[in-house]
Design an enzyme around this catalytic site. Sequence first.
Site, PDB file in Angstrom:
ATOM      1  N   LYS A  13      37.192  41.542 -39.571  1.00 23.85           N
ATOM      2  CA  LYS A  13      38.348  41.947 -39.155  1.00 23.85           C
ATOM      3  C   LYS A  13      39.682  41.331 -39.724  1.00 23.85           C
ATOM      4  CE  LYS A  13      36.329  41.223 -34.129  1.00 23.85           C
ATOM      5  NZ  LYS A  13      36.499  40.899 -32.878  1.00 23.85           N
ATOM      6  N   TYR A  53      36.158  50.392 -29.591  1.00 20.86           N
ATOM      7  CA  TYR A  53      35.789  49.365 -28.362  1.00 20.86           C
ATOM      8  C   TYR A  53      36.272  50.264 -27.034  1.00 20.86           C
ATOM      9  CZ  TYR A  53      36.292  45.207 -31.204  1.00 20.86           C
ATOM     10  OH  TYR A  53      36.014  44.285 -32.169  1.00 20.86           O
ATOM     11  N   ASN A 116      38.912  36.247 -33.660  1.00 20.15           N
ATOM     12  CA  ASN A 116      37.342  35.635 -34.155  1.00 20.15           C
ATOM     13  C   ASN A 116      36.746  36.308 -35.341  1.00 20.15           C
ATOM     14  OD1 ASN A 116      36.930  38.343 -32.830  1.00 20.15           O
ATOM     15  ND2 ASN A 116      35.639  37.381 -31.107  1.00 20.15           N
ATOM     16  N   HIS A 119      33.080  41.255 -36.330  1.00 17.86           N
ATOM     17  CA  HIS A 119      32.445  42.035 -35.297  1.00 17.86           C
ATOM     18  C   HIS A 119      30.837  42.306 -35.764  1.00 17.86           C
ATOM     19  CE1 HIS A 119      31.372  45.204 -32.583  1.00 17.86           C
ATOM     20  NE2 HIS A 119      30.876  45.861 -33.587  1.00 17.86           N
ATOM     21  N   GLU A 130      28.070  52.910 -33.508  1.00 18.22           N
ATOM     22  CA  GLU A 130      29.287  52.351 -34.432  1.00 18.22           C
ATOM     23  C   GLU A 130      28.928  52.546 -35.894  1.00 18.22           C
ATOM     24  OE1 GLU A 130      29.611  48.343 -31.331  1.00 18.22           O
ATOM     25  OE2 GLU A 130      28.884  48.153 -33.797  1.00 18.22           O
TER      26      GLU A 130
END
Length: 154
Positions: A13, A53, A116, A119, A130
Amino acid sequence: MSGNQERTYLMIKPDGVQRGLVGEIIKRFEQKGFKLVALKFVQPTEEMLQKHYADLSGRPFFAGLVKYMASGPVVAMVWEGLNIVKTGRQMLGETNPADSKPGTIRGDFCIQVGRNIMHGSDSVESANKEIALWFKDEELVSWQPADKVWVYED
Ligand code: IDP
Ligand code: MG
């Protein structure tokens, strides 16, 4: 496709990129013995992230999540290996870094759920979705790692 060819979608990310953790994160999957199938460095659009998402679109943090994820470039990757979806999630740690054990990526490198750093797909089904969202078929590279017989029994 044999079990050794299970695939997952992993993405570093924007915070992972900004914090210089790209090499460290990729290293862990390489060292484990998993096989890199595709990799690209991209500035994602909000539209891509809304699709990625989509399951979370009703959650109160959705708008902030899309904004955070669009705030800079990400490293999009496909990795392959036996049980990689489950093992990949274990290597990531829990969604909330506060619950992630030391030794996991989130446990070692981040503090809050909204930052965080990485992914990982949560099922084979979502991995396939995905991968198709982030990569064209021709971007998935077919190759044979030289150490295959030293990683797998057969
Ligand atoms: P996962 O990334 O471990 O699969 P999901 O529940 O799918 O976790 O959530 C996707 C992402 O949304 C998380 O990685 C995190 O960046 C963000 N997120 C999840 N829950 C919260 C929250 O309560 N506040 C802010 N961001 C959240
Ligand atoms: Mg998820």
